[in-house]
Write an enzyme that holds these catalytic residues in place. Structure first.
Site, PDB file in Angstrom:
ATOM      1  N   SER A 142     -35.412  37.100   4.611  1.00 51.10           N
ATOM      2  CA  SER A 142     -36.526  36.378   5.247  1.00 51.10           C
ATOM      3  C   SER A 142     -37.767  36.715   4.435  1.00 51.10           C
ATOM      4  O   SER A 142     -37.778  37.712   3.698  1.00 51.10           O
ATOM      5  CB  SER A 142     -36.689  36.906   6.682  1.00 51.10           C
ATOM      6  OG  SER A 142     -37.912  36.491   7.239  1.00 51.10           O
ATOM      7  N   TYR A 177     -37.260  43.773  12.970  1.00 51.52           N
ATOM      8  CA  TYR A 177     -36.781  42.669  12.131  1.00 51.52           C
ATOM      9  C   TYR A 177     -37.238  42.859  10.684  1.00 51.52           C
ATOM     10  O   TYR A 177     -36.456  42.694   9.741  1.00 51.52           O
ATOM     11  CB  TYR A 177     -37.324  41.362  12.713  1.00 51.52           C
ATOM     12  CG  TYR A 177     -36.861  40.087  12.051  1.00 51.52           C
ATOM     13  CD1 TYR A 177     -35.651  39.489  12.406  1.00 51.52           C
ATOM     14  CD2 TYR A 177     -37.648  39.435  11.098  1.00 51.52           C
ATOM     15  CE1 TYR A 177     -35.243  38.289  11.829  1.00 51.52           C
ATOM     16  CE2 TYR A 177     -37.250  38.242  10.514  1.00 51.52           C
ATOM     17  CZ  TYR A 177     -36.048  37.665  10.884  1.00 51.52           C
ATOM     18  OH  TYR A 177     -35.646  36.470  10.311  1.00 51.52           O
TER      19      TYR A 177
HETATM   20  N1  LIG Z   1     -35.877  30.290  11.481  1.00 50.43           N
HETATM   21  C1  LIG Z   1     -36.660  30.951  10.649  1.00 50.43           C
HETATM   22  O1  LIG Z   1     -37.884  30.708  10.550  1.00 50.43           O
HETATM   23  C2  LIG Z   1     -36.068  32.034   9.771  1.00 50.43           C
HETATM   24  C3  LIG Z   1     -36.866  32.538   8.732  1.00 50.43           C
HETATM   25  C4  LIG Z   1     -36.346  33.516   7.902  1.00 50.43           C
HETATM   26  C5  LIG Z   1     -35.070  33.984   8.097  1.00 50.43           C
HETATM   27  N2  LIG Z   1     -34.308  33.479   9.123  1.00 50.43           N
HETATM   28  C6  LIG Z   1     -32.964  34.000   9.257  1.00 50.43           C
HETATM   29  O2  LIG Z   1     -32.059  32.938   9.155  1.00 50.43           O
HETATM   30  C7  LIG Z   1     -30.826  33.290   9.789  1.00 50.43           C
HETATM   31  C8  LIG Z   1     -30.401  32.158  10.675  1.00 50.43           C
HETATM   32  O3  LIG Z   1     -31.341  32.011  11.716  1.00 50.43           O
HETATM   33  P1  LIG Z   1     -31.788  30.607  12.320  1.00 50.43           P
HETATM   34  O4  LIG Z   1     -33.254  30.519  12.159  1.00 50.43           O
HETATM   35  O5  LIG Z   1     -30.917  29.541  11.800  1.00 50.43           O
HETATM   36  O6  LIG Z   1     -31.556  30.887  13.875  1.00 50.43           O
HETATM   37  P2  LIG Z   1     -30.363  30.527  14.847  1.00 50.43           P
HETATM   38  O7  LIG Z   1     -30.606  31.323  16.072  1.00 50.43           O
HETATM   39  O8  LIG Z   1     -30.238  29.039  14.941  1.00 50.43           O
HETATM   40  O9  LIG Z   1     -29.067  31.053  14.077  1.00 50.43           O
HETATM   41  C9  LIG Z   1     -28.580  32.364  14.176  1.00 50.43           C
HETATM   42  C10 LIG Z   1     -27.070  32.282  14.183  1.00 50.43           C
HETATM   43  O10 LIG Z   1     -26.541  33.613  14.155  1.00 50.43           O
HETATM   44  C11 LIG Z   1     -25.557  33.710  15.175  1.00 50.43           C
HETATM   45  N3  LIG Z   1     -25.442  35.104  15.601  1.00 50.43           N
HETATM   46  C12 LIG Z   1     -26.381  35.859  16.232  1.00 50.43           C
HETATM   47  N4  LIG Z   1     -25.893  37.083  16.484  1.00 50.43           N
HETATM   48  C13 LIG Z   1     -24.625  37.104  15.994  1.00 50.43           C
HETATM   49  C14 LIG Z   1     -23.614  38.090  15.952  1.00 50.43           C
HETATM   50  N5  LIG Z   1     -23.797  39.311  16.479  1.00 50.43           N
HETATM   51  N6  LIG Z   1     -22.434  37.784  15.364  1.00 50.43           N
HETATM   52  C15 LIG Z   1     -22.227  36.538  14.844  1.00 50.43           C
HETATM   53  N7  LIG Z   1     -23.151  35.563  14.869  1.00 50.43           N
HETATM   54  C16 LIG Z   1     -24.329  35.843  15.440  1.00 50.43           C
HETATM   55  C17 LIG Z   1     -26.075  32.786  16.277  1.00 50.43           C
HETATM   56  O11 LIG Z   1     -25.084  32.473  17.227  1.00 50.43           O
HETATM   57  C18 LIG Z   1     -26.536  31.611  15.450  1.00 50.43           C
HETATM   58  O12 LIG Z   1     -25.466  30.758  15.124  1.00 50.43           O
HETATM   59  C19 LIG Z   1     -31.112  34.604  10.523  1.00 50.43           C
HETATM   60  O13 LIG Z   1     -30.609  35.679   9.745  1.00 50.43           O
HETATM   61  C20 LIG Z   1     -32.622  34.645  10.573  1.00 50.43           C
HETATM   62  O14 LIG Z   1     -33.116  35.956  10.675  1.00 50.43           O
HETATM   63  C21 LIG Z   1     -34.788  32.505   9.956  1.00 50.43           C
END
Ligand SMILES: NC(=O)c1ccc[n+]([C@@H]2O[C@H](COP(=O)([O-])OP(=O)(O)OC[C@H]3O[C@@H](n4cnc5c(N)ncnc54)[C@H](O)[C@@H]3O)[C@@H](O)[C@H]2O)c1
Length: 253
Positions: free
Chosen positions: A145, A158
């Site tokens: 991230s 985080y």
């Molecule tokens: N959305 C943003 O702005 C952003 C920015 C930077 C990084 N991220 C990172 O991107 C990744 C995806 O996040 P997103 O934004 O798509 O959110 P999201 O909540 O849509 O996706 C997260 C996914 O991880 C799964 N998950 C959570 N805990 C889990 C576990 N213990 N075992 C297996 N699966 C699990 C959830 O069910 C979901 O499918 C994450 O690592 C998040 O930290 C997101």
């Protein structure tokens, strides 16, 4: 260059493919020809699979919690058992604990970020690396991230976990670079997904964020997927240990 981002005949493992960035990336991989194996704890992974099948692609999902090392071993075995191979892995599952100042954070919230966002990537990489060592190569992309490079207020568990994912990515690149295995990370900025919907829905937050953001907007998950495919492809054959920002210029500012 033409045809280098073609995953026909290949299989890709994705954690956290039920929603958000993982779902968009799973669809992009399938469109590029890959068979996709999703590991997730959320049954909406079944919706991702259905979408991919409607689009003419191949995908399945396996219930697997990234905090459980045995589940990660089973997930890799499921991918190899079902598709006969695993060529790349996208370790993307993550959680964002509630935002609070560091001195108010309960241990369970700190542990949640460390367990899912950091140890989850570690356990997945261990299982994937054992397979890639056996077959003589592969590519891994970890979702860090911009919070793995800079800090935003109230997000210390985080931020700590994502900084460590950047470190883990470099460490693995160093350990396995001569063995045909590349390990990179992506550092997305603000992507509108279920994780961040509460920010997207807050006018106060978006007014503040967009005013200070070089691109003046958030991104959609589909804008993240292309970089993951690139990093997993032969077009990225000399990119190793890198963390690629996909943040509309946020960290350049
Ligand atoms: N959305 C943003 O702005 C952003 C920015 C930077 C990084 N991220 C990172 O991107 C990744 C995806 O996040 P997103 O934004 O798509 O959110 P999201 O909540 O849509 O996706 C997260 C996914 O991880 C799964 N998950 C959570 N805990 C889990 C576990 N213990 N075992 C297996 N699966 C699990 C959830 O069910 C979901 O499918 C994450 O690592 C998040 O930290 C997101």
């Amino acid at each position: 260059m033409a045809g280098m981002i073609d995953f026909s005949g290949k299989a890709v493992l994705i954690t956290g493919g039920a929603t958000g960035i993982g779902r968009a990336t799973a669809r992009a991989f399938a469109t590029a020809g890959a068979a996709v194996m999703i590991g997730d704890v959320d049954a909406r992974a079944g919706e991702t699979v259905a979408l991919i099948e409607q689009e003419g692609g191949k995908a399945s999902w396996f219930e697997a919690n990234v905090v459980d090392p045995a589940a990660m071993v089973a997930l890799v075995a499921e991918c190899v058992g079902k598709y006969g191979r695993m060529d790349a892995a996208f370790n993307n599952a993550g959680v964002l604990p509630p935002q609070r100042p560091l001195h108010e954070i309960p241990l369970d919230e700190f542990n949640l970020a460390i367990d899912v966002d950091l140890k989850g990537v570690f356990f997945a990489m261990q299982a994937e690396l054992r397979h890639f060592l056996k077959v003589g190569g592969g590519a891994i992309v970890n979702t860090a991230s911009v919070g793995g490079l800079i800090a935003d207020p109230g997000m210390s568990p985080y931020i700590a976990a994502k900084h460590a994912v950047v470190g883990l990515t470099k460490a693995a690149a160093v350990d396995y670079g001569r063995l045909g295995i590349r390990v990179n990370a992506i550092a997305p900025g603000f992507v509108v997904t279920p994780m961040t919907q509460h920010w997207a829905d807050s006018k106060e937050f978006t007014d503040m964020f967009f005013a200070g953001n070089v691109s003046g907007r958030a991104s959609q998950p589909e804008e993240i997927a292309g970089t993951v495919l690139h990093l997993c492809s032969d077009a990225a054959s000399y990119i190793n240990g890198a963390t690629i920002t996909i943040d509309g210029g946020q960290t350049a500012h």
